[in-house]
Design a protein around this motif. Structure first.
Motif, short mmCIF file in Angstrom:
data_model
loop_
_atom_site.label_atom_id
_atom_site.label_comp_id
_atom_site.label_asym_id
_atom_site.label_seq_id
_atom_site.Cartn_x
_atom_site.Cartn_y
_atom_site.Cartn_z
N HIS A 274 -8.65 82.47 62.52
CA HIS A 274 -7.52 81.85 63.22
C HIS A 274 -7.49 80.33 63.07
CE1 HIS A 274 -10.76 81.41 66.23
NE2 HIS A 274 -10.12 80.32 66.55
N GLN A 275 -8.48 79.78 62.35
CA GLN A 275 -8.54 78.33 62.17
C GLN A 275 -7.63 77.93 61.00
OE1 GLN A 275 -10.74 75.77 63.76
NE2 GLN A 275 -9.11 74.62 62.78
N PHE A 276 -6.58 77.16 61.30
CA PHE A 276 -5.63 76.79 60.25
C PHE A 276 -6.13 75.57 59.48
CE2 PHE A 276 -3.06 78.84 63.60
CZ PHE A 276 -2.60 79.92 62.86
N PRO A 277 -6.16 75.65 58.14
CA PRO A 277 -6.65 74.52 57.33
C PRO A 277 -5.60 73.42 57.20
CG PRO A 277 -6.07 76.37 55.92
CD PRO A 277 -5.86 76.84 57.34
N ILE A 278 -5.66 72.46 58.09
CA ILE A 278 -4.72 71.33 58.05
C ILE A 278 -5.51 70.03 58.15
CG2 ILE A 278 -2.75 72.58 59.01
CD1 ILE A 278 -3.46 71.44 61.73
N GLY A 279 -4.90 68.93 57.73
CA GLY A 279 -5.52 67.62 57.87
C GLY A 279 -6.87 67.53 57.18
N LEU A 280 -7.86 67.01 57.90
CA LEU A 280 -9.23 66.86 57.37
C LEU A 280 -9.79 68.20 56.91
CD1 LEU A 280 -11.83 65.15 56.93
CD2 LEU A 280 -12.40 65.63 59.33
N PHE A 281 -9.50 69.24 57.68
CA PHE A 281 -9.97 70.58 57.34
C PHE A 281 -9.52 70.97 55.93
CE2 PHE A 281 -10.90 74.98 57.92
CZ PHE A 281 -11.71 75.09 59.04
N LYS A 282 -8.24 70.76 55.66
CA LYS A 282 -7.69 71.10 54.33
C LYS A 282 -8.26 70.20 53.25
CE LYS A 282 -4.50 73.20 51.74
NZ LYS A 282 -4.61 72.52 50.47
N GLN A 283 -8.46 68.92 53.55
CA GLN A 283 -9.05 68.00 52.57
C GLN A 283 -10.43 68.47 52.13
OE1 GLN A 283 -8.21 64.14 54.88
NE2 GLN A 283 -8.48 63.43 52.78
N VAL A 284 -11.25 68.84 53.10
CA VAL A 284 -12.63 69.25 52.80
C VAL A 284 -12.63 70.58 52.05
CG1 VAL A 284 -14.87 69.87 53.79
CG2 VAL A 284 -13.57 67.96 54.75
N MET A 285 -11.79 71.51 52.45
CA MET A 285 -11.71 72.78 51.74
C MET A 285 -11.31 72.56 50.28
SD MET A 285 -10.07 75.57 54.39
CE MET A 285 -10.13 76.84 53.14
N ASP A 286 -10.34 71.69 50.05
CA ASP A 286 -9.90 71.40 48.68
C ASP A 286 -11.03 70.80 47.85
OD1 ASP A 286 -7.39 72.38 49.23
OD2 ASP A 286 -6.45 70.41 49.50
N ILE A 287 -11.79 69.88 48.45
CA ILE A 287 -12.92 69.26 47.74
C ILE A 287 -13.94 70.32 47.35
CG2 ILE A 287 -14.96 67.80 48.07
CD1 ILE A 287 -13.17 65.90 49.70
N ILE A 288 -14.26 71.21 48.28
CA ILE A 288 -15.28 72.24 48.02
C ILE A 288 -14.81 73.19 46.92
CG2 ILE A 288 -16.47 74.23 49.00
CD1 ILE A 288 -16.39 72.68 51.72
N GLU A 289 -13.58 73.67 47.03
CA GLU A 289 -13.07 74.63 46.04
C GLU A 289 -12.98 73.98 44.65
OE1 GLU A 289 -9.67 77.03 47.21
OE2 GLU A 289 -10.13 76.62 49.32
N LYS A 290 -12.53 72.74 44.59
CA LYS A 290 -12.41 72.05 43.31
C LYS A 290 -13.78 71.80 42.68
CE LYS A 290 -10.21 68.04 41.11
NZ LYS A 290 -9.38 66.83 41.34
N THR A 291 -14.78 71.45 43.51
CA THR A 291 -16.13 71.19 43.01
C THR A 291 -16.70 72.43 42.34
OG1 THR A 291 -16.54 69.49 44.68
CG2 THR A 291 -18.47 70.51 43.66
N PHE A 292 -16.55 73.58 42.98
CA PHE A 292 -17.08 74.82 42.41
C PHE A 292 -16.28 75.24 41.17
CE2 PHE A 292 -19.41 75.04 46.30
CZ PHE A 292 -20.49 75.87 46.04
N LYS A 293 -14.98 75.06 41.21
CA LYS A 293 -14.14 75.44 40.07
C LYS A 293 -14.48 74.62 38.84
CE LYS A 293 -9.29 75.96 38.67
NZ LYS A 293 -7.88 75.78 39.08
N ASN A 294 -14.80 73.34 39.03
CA ASN A 294 -15.06 72.44 37.90
C ASN A 294 -16.51 72.46 37.44
OD1 ASN A 294 -12.39 71.67 37.99
ND2 ASN A 294 -12.76 69.80 39.15
N ASP A 295 -17.37 73.19 38.13
CA ASP A 295 -18.77 73.24 37.74
C ASP A 295 -18.93 74.13 36.51
OD1 ASP A 295 -21.51 73.28 37.53
OD2 ASP A 295 -21.85 74.51 39.30
N PRO A 296 -19.39 73.59 35.39
CA PRO A 296 -19.52 74.41 34.17
C PRO A 296 -20.53 75.54 34.32
CG PRO A 296 -20.54 72.25 33.88
CD PRO A 296 -19.79 72.20 35.16
N ALA A 297 -21.43 75.44 35.31
CA ALA A 297 -22.43 76.49 35.50
C ALA A 297 -21.90 77.67 36.29
CB ALA A 297 -23.66 75.90 36.21
N THR A 298 -20.69 77.56 36.85
CA THR A 298 -20.14 78.64 37.65
C THR A 298 -19.75 79.81 36.74
OG1 THR A 298 -19.31 77.16 39.36
CG2 THR A 298 -18.31 79.34 39.22
#
Length: 301
Positions: A274-298
């Motif tokens: 029920h926690q909506f990803p907005i504001g800081l929450f959305k910023q941090v989620m985007d950083i995490i998802e992008k970091t894993f997506k761009n990791d060549p070892a993934t």
């Protein structure tokens, strides 16, 4: 309907006493009685009755259903209050499993610094089970954790970030490395060193041994992959490792596991449903998802 009425109802059933419930909330006893009457009028039913001999409050089926719902509503309401409080303070609580932190925290920290978010994010390390419990309990907003896919709670919103891959780690001098197609069953004839219960490796290792009905020889458990590598390098034992805890040691041999069914394990980004990803929450989620997506070892699923 006032949410306070649910608080009063929940506490009354817990204390079994109108007097104690009123004292706990610093209100009068008639306030509690009126709250119960409002609930019964709203649902047009009796919620409980008092047993003649013991004087205990016994829930009716409707009362049992309301208590279950009240527990969820009150827990969610508390989480909402905490979340809004943190939004006002522009802070977020992030939990990371140690093996994930060891491999990914440097890459995550760079964009966090670039976006000037370091002072807004409070990061803690803990085991996968503890992370899930603390997200559900509202002590954490987000968690990055390795999880067996079937163990996740339906109250969680889960974003898979990458799969785990497990393998055996051996010294080049170990007899297993001389075999054409070494099996996990053959490996279990040797002692192992494994990561301790803070990591999922231990759970997966014992699940695989159970598949083969073999009791494994565990020489040592540690929270240090460096120590495990050292024992393997000295040919004192085999190691059981995931691809994110495997070191870049050219003198060690990685042996794939293909004779047993590996459980489905992922590193996940976890939040309350029920926690909506907005504001800081959305910023941090985007950083995490992008970091894993761009990791060549993934690896790919």
């Amino acid at each position: 309907m006032n949410i306070k009425d649910l608080y009063y109802f929940q506490r009354l059933i817990s204390t079994q006493s109108y007097t104690q419930t009123a004292a706990d909330f610093h209100v009068s006893q008639p306030t509690i009685s009126q709250a119960i009457k409002r609930l019964e009028r709203h649902f047009q039913t009796t919620l409980f009755f008092r047993q003649a001999k013991t004087k205990a409050l016994v829930l009716t089926p409707s009362g049992q259903q309301l208590l279950l719902a009240a527990n969820d509503i009150i827990a969610n309401w508390q989480h909402v209050n905490e979340s809004i409080s943190h939004l006002r303070q522009h802070t977020l609580r992030l939990g990371i499993e140690p093996s994930v932190s060891e491999h990914y925290l440097p890459a995550l920290t760079k964009p966090i610094l670039e976006q000037d978010l370091l002072s807004s994010i409070h990061t803690v390390e803990m085991s996968a089970n503890s992370l899930v419990k603390q997200v559900l309990g509202g002590q954490l907003d987000l968690a990055i954790s390795g999880n067996l896919d079937q163990t996740l709670d339906e109250r969680l919103a889960v974003t898979p970030l990458r799969p785990f891959q497990f393998k055996i780690l051996a010294s080049p001098d170990h007899p297993l490395t001389k075999m054409d197609h070494p099996t996990f069953a053959e490996a279990l004839k040797s002692p192992f060193v494994i990561l301790n219960a803070t990591y999922l490796n231990k759970l997966v290792f014992h699940q695989l041994a159970e598949q083969l009905s073999i009791k494994p020889q565990v020489l040592f458990e540690s929270d240090s992959s460096t120590l495990i590598n050292g024992l393997v390098r000295e040919n004192l034992a085999l190691g059981f490792v995931s691809d994110i805890t495997t070191p870049n040691d050219d003198d060690l041999v990685e042996i794939p596991i293909d004779d047993v069914q590996l459980p489905s394990v992922h590193i996940n980004l976890i939040r309350r449903a029920h926690q909506f990803p907005i504001g800081l929450f959305k910023q941090v989620m985007d950083i995490i998802e992008k970091t894993f997506k761009n990791d060549p070892a993934t690896p790919e699923d």
